[in-house]
Design a protein around this motif. Structure first.
Motif, mmCIF file in Angstrom:
data_model
loop_
_atom_site.group_PDB
_atom_site.id
_atom_site.type_symbol
_atom_site.label_atom_id
_atom_site.label_comp_id
_atom_site.label_asym_id
_atom_site.label_seq_id
_atom_site.Cartn_x
_atom_site.Cartn_y
_atom_site.Cartn_z
ATOM 1 N N ALA A 1 15.189 -0.945 -3.859
ATOM 2 C CA ALA A 1 13.792 -1.650 -3.424
ATOM 3 C C ALA A 1 13.282 -2.262 -2.703
ATOM 4 O O ALA A 1 13.271 -3.393 -2.710
ATOM 5 N N ILE A 2 12.525 -1.958 -1.349
ATOM 6 C CA ILE A 2 12.266 -3.164 -0.360
ATOM 7 C C ILE A 2 10.519 -3.151 0.250
ATOM 8 O O ILE A 2 10.510 -1.865 -0.264
ATOM 9 N N GLY A 3 10.334 -3.906 0.480
ATOM 10 C CA GLY A 3 9.136 -3.878 0.951
ATOM 11 C C GLY A 3 7.884 -3.558 -0.532
ATOM 12 O O GLY A 3 8.189 -4.734 -1.381
ATOM 13 N N ASP A 4 6.737 -3.588 -0.281
ATOM 14 C CA ASP A 4 5.638 -3.879 -0.225
ATOM 15 C C ASP A 4 5.284 -3.431 -2.120
ATOM 16 O O ASP A 4 5.031 -3.153 -2.561
ATOM 17 N N LEU B 1 -3.508 -2.714 12.484
ATOM 18 C CA LEU B 1 -4.338 -1.863 12.019
ATOM 19 C C LEU B 1 -6.317 -3.022 11.995
ATOM 20 O O LEU B 1 -7.163 -3.020 12.285
ATOM 21 N N SER B 2 -6.096 -4.474 11.568
ATOM 22 C CA SER B 2 -6.685 -5.331 11.447
ATOM 23 C C SER B 2 -7.735 -5.710 12.545
ATOM 24 O O SER B 2 -8.724 -6.392 12.837
ATOM 25 N N HIS B 3 -7.182 -4.850 13.648
ATOM 26 C CA HIS B 3 -6.967 -6.099 15.200
ATOM 27 C C HIS B 3 -7.090 -4.780 15.976
ATOM 28 O O HIS B 3 -7.154 -5.063 17.572
ATOM 29 N N GLU C 1 5.389 6.247 -8.090
ATOM 30 C CA GLU C 1 5.397 7.095 -8.781
ATOM 31 C C GLU C 1 6.913 7.899 -8.468
ATOM 32 O O GLU C 1 7.341 8.420 -9.646
ATOM 33 N N LEU C 2 8.083 8.275 -7.510
ATOM 34 C CA LEU C 2 9.064 9.016 -7.050
ATOM 35 C C LEU C 2 9.761 7.722 -8.458
ATOM 36 O O LEU C 2 10.007 8.944 -9.323
ATOM 37 N N ALA C 3 9.840 7.000 -7.779
ATOM 38 C CA ALA C 3 10.811 5.604 -9.253
ATOM 39 C C ALA C 3 10.470 6.515 -10.434
ATOM 40 O O ALA C 3 11.288 6.636 -12.032
HETATM 41 C C1 LIG Z 1 -4.831 -4.136 7.339
HETATM 42 C C2 LIG Z 1 -3.270 -4.985 6.639
HETATM 43 C C3 LIG Z 1 -3.265 -5.541 7.872
HETATM 44 C C4 LIG Z 1 -2.007 -6.829 7.157
HETATM 45 N N1 LIG Z 1 -2.025 -7.577 8.144
HETATM 46 C C5 LIG Z 1 -0.714 -9.235 7.653
HETATM 47 C C6 LIG Z 1 -1.022 -9.842 8.199
HETATM 48 O O1 LIG Z 1 -1.261 -10.039 9.270
HETATM 49 N N2 LIG Z 1 0.467 -10.137 7.733
HETATM 50 C C7 LIG Z 1 1.117 -9.834 6.865
HETATM 51 O O2 LIG Z 1 2.557 -10.564 6.729
HETATM 52 N N3 LIG Z 1 1.357 -8.298 6.242
HETATM 53 C C8 LIG Z 1 0.144 -8.137 6.708
HETATM 54 N N4 LIG Z 1 -0.019 -6.698 6.055
HETATM 55 C C9 LIG Z 1 1.432 -6.043 5.208
HETATM 56 C C10 LIG Z 1 2.170 -5.685 5.691
HETATM 57 O O3 LIG Z 1 1.302 -4.704 6.215
HETATM 58 C C11 LIG Z 1 2.763 -5.112 4.290
HETATM 59 O O4 LIG Z 1 2.941 -6.141 4.221
HETATM 60 C C12 LIG Z 1 3.974 -3.838 5.324
HETATM 61 O O5 LIG Z 1 3.055 -3.519 6.307
HETATM 62 C C13 LIG Z 1 4.306 -2.868 3.662
HETATM 63 O O6 LIG Z 1 5.619 -2.761 4.797
HETATM 64 P P1 LIG Z 1 6.773 -1.401 4.232
HETATM 65 O O7 LIG Z 1 7.574 -1.244 4.842
HETATM 66 O O8 LIG Z 1 7.110 -2.080 2.569
HETATM 67 O O9 LIG Z 1 5.306 -0.110 3.873
HETATM 68 P P2 LIG Z 1 4.100 1.044 4.559
HETATM 69 O O10 LIG Z 1 3.940 -0.202 5.673
HETATM 70 O O11 LIG Z 1 3.669 1.278 3.276
HETATM 71 O O12 LIG Z 1 5.269 1.917 4.502
HETATM 72 C C14 LIG Z 1 5.706 2.978 3.742
HETATM 73 C C15 LIG Z 1 6.072 4.220 4.570
HETATM 74 O O13 LIG Z 1 6.641 4.977 2.648
HETATM 75 C C16 LIG Z 1 6.213 7.127 3.382
HETATM 76 N N5 LIG Z 1 6.000 7.212 2.247
HETATM 77 C C17 LIG Z 1 6.005 6.763 0.924
HETATM 78 N N6 LIG Z 1 6.204 7.647 -0.014
HETATM 79 C C18 LIG Z 1 7.008 8.757 0.115
HETATM 80 C C19 LIG Z 1 7.002 9.682 -0.463
HETATM 81 N N7 LIG Z 1 7.667 10.427 -1.347
HETATM 82 N N8 LIG Z 1 8.260 11.007 1.001
HETATM 83 C C20 LIG Z 1 7.819 10.047 1.884
HETATM 84 N N9 LIG Z 1 7.666 9.294 2.709
HETATM 85 C C21 LIG Z 1 6.531 7.912 2.052
HETATM 86 C C22 LIG Z 1 4.736 6.315 3.895
HETATM 87 O O14 LIG Z 1 4.662 7.651 5.051
HETATM 88 C C23 LIG Z 1 5.188 5.356 4.842
HETATM 89 O O15 LIG Z 1 5.967 5.560 5.673
HETATM 90 C C24 LIG Z 1 -1.281 -6.047 6.443
HETATM 91 C C25 LIG Z 1 -1.572 -4.435 5.959
HETATM 92 C C26 LIG Z 1 -2.666 -3.847 6.110
HETATM 93 C C27 LIG Z 1 -3.040 -2.935 5.453
#
Ligand SMILES: Cc1cc2nc3c(=O)[nH]c(=O)nc-3n(C[C@H](O)[C@H](O)[C@H](O)COP(=O)(O)OP(=O)(O)OC[C@H]3O[C@@H](n4cnc5c(N)ncnc54)[C@H](O)[C@@H]3O)c2cc1C
Ligand SMILES: [Zn+2]
Lengths: 327, 54
Positions: free
Chosen positions: A272-275, A46-48, A244-246
């Motif tokens: 729970a995984i990810g961000d 996204l940032s590129h 919120e859901l949790a």
């Molecule tokens: C601009 C930007 C640049 C980045 N650059 C880097 C980088 O260079 N290197 C790096 O390591 N990391 C980078 N990161 C961080 C990295 O992108 C994140 O750590 C990663 O994308 C997180 O993935 P995720 O699957 O946990 O969450 P997300 O990508 O946030 O996905 C969450 C998903 O959950 C869905 N969701 C949420 N709540 C609900 C609900 N109630 N019902 C249905 N769906 C729901 C959303 O729609 C989404 O699809 C960057 C982040 C950003 C924003």
């Protein structure tokens, strides 16, 4: 044959989609529910996407059709409204319908929102964010229309990456940062200094030690009644795990959704995984540890491991044009 | 020589180009990249690359 347990994943970022694809590759049935409509995209890109027109298309990793072909059942444009832990089902809603979906194991991969400090919430219409593909689609035409300058608020990883990319796209960028050096969370003091010099050489206007007070249309409000006019204002001051859901479901949450080293929440059937996940007090919000969680959970759910997930050492780097910055 | 694609960000490693920013000379095949080489766009390791057919 043993009846397969039903795995449901919420969220189609790299955590949710990554896990769904890995499970499907092992012939394990899995349903992915996501609010997203465009597809599974690469968030780091996204940032590129400003300096290179091809990035927006290149960042689409898998279409929903690709995911289905890989064996994942996908429910797109669908939001999960609540989790019923007693009945082990989730309540979902899309534009056209709603319903309940039962699970044996539920994975929360709901990711994170861009952080907006409390006082700025009421001024949300005066600035933009860059946290999702939708945000990017909204921003691209606005960036195209910029005549004079763009203000970026926040000199962390994302603020600096976007500053670098908008500068490369030929835009005049001013960046405000509240403390005395850039990316202070990731970089050493000498690296921060190197980044500052690089930005200044490129003509990016960096204002350190400048606490932004708030926003008015086309204006960043600064201390002592000063202000800065900009055609576009982008705020990048951190992220906020979506808990919120949790929380509603009575799971333990802190800054993120609390999870053990088995990536389990306080409910044995919910992971729970990810961000969004706060694992033993730590949130791992970048690609490498998330890939590691995905691979571990795939092994765990397919019975290949009974050992806990152990975090490793994760080198990282910033995507700054013309400068190598690693930590 | 075979190209490889990053499954996290679609970055393509083209051996003909190498990765000069990380000190990888043009002409370096994917399997000869050092183990600590990482994707220039997103940082994942070689493990998360797959053969690119395009
Ligand atoms: C601009 C930007 C640049 C980045 N650059 C880097 C980088 O260079 N290197 C790096 O390591 N990391 C980078 N990161 C961080 C990295 O992108 C994140 O750590 C990663 O994308 C997180 O993935 P995720 O699957 O946990 O969450 P997300 O990508 O946030 O996905 C969450 C998903 O959950 C869905 N969701 C949420 N709540 C609900 C609900 N109630 N019902 C249905 N769906 C729901 C959303 O729609 C989404 O699809 C960057 C982040 C950003 C924003
Ligand atoms: Zn990559």
């Amino acid at each position: 044959m043993q009846p397969q347990s039903k795995i449901v994943i919420i969220g189609s970022g790299m955590a949710g989609s990554g896990l769904a694809l890995e499970l499907a590759a092992r012939q394990i049935p899995v349903t992915l529910i996501t609010g997203e409509t465009a597809g599974y995209y690469s968030r780091p890109l996204l940032s590129h996407a400003f300096s290179d027109q091809t990035t927006k298309d290149r960042m689409m990793l898998k279409s929903w059709k690709d995911m289905e072909t890989a064996g994942v059942t996908v429910m797109t444009g669908t939001r999960v409204l609540s989790i019923n832990r007693e009945e082990k089902s989730v309540l979902w809603e899309s534009n056209s319908s709603s319903g309940e979906l039962p699970y044996d194991q539920l994975v929360l991969a709901t990711g994170s929102d861009a952080l907006i400090p409390g006082p700025w919430k009421a001024q949300k219409t005066h600035f933009s964010l860059l946290n999702s593909y939708n945000d990017l689609e909204n921003l691209l035409p606005k960036v195209g229309e910029v005549q004079n300058s763009i203000a970026i608020v926040g000199g962390g990883l994302i603020g600096c990456e976007v500053a670098s990319d908008l500068n490369k796209a030929g835009k005049k960028v001013t960046l405000f940062h509240g403390v005395d050096r850039l990316m202070e969370r990731q970089l050493s003091e000498s690296q921060s200094a190197e980044l500052l010099a690089h930005f200044q050489f490129l003509g990016i206007d960096i204002r350190l030690n400048t606490m932004v007070k708030g926003f008015e249309p086309g204006k960043v409000l600064l201390p002592e009644g000063d202000s800065f006019s900009a055609d576009l204002i982008l705020v990048a001051v951190g992220f906020l795990p979506r808990t919120e859901l949790a929380k509603q479901a009575g799971l333990e949450t802190g800054r993120g959704i609390k999870a053990s080293d088995f990536l389990k929440t306080s409910d044995d059937s919910i992971f729970a995984i990810g961000d969004t996940a706060e694992i033993n007090g730590q949130i791992y919000a970048f690609v490498l540890p998330i890939r590691s969680q995905v691979k571990w959970l795939t092994d765990y759910l397919s019975g290949k491991t009974t050992e806990p997930w152990t975090p490793g050492v994760y080198p990282a780097k910033a995507k700054i044009h013309g400068l190598q910055l690693k930590w | 020589m075979q190209k490889y694609i990053c499954i996290v960000c679609n970055h393509i490693y083209d051996p003909a180009l190498g990765d000069p920013d990380s000190g990888i000379a043009p002409g370096t095949p994917f399997d000869q990249l050092p183990d600590d080489w990482s994707c220039p766009d997103c940082g994942v390791t070689k493990e998360d690359f797959e053969l690119y057919a395009g």
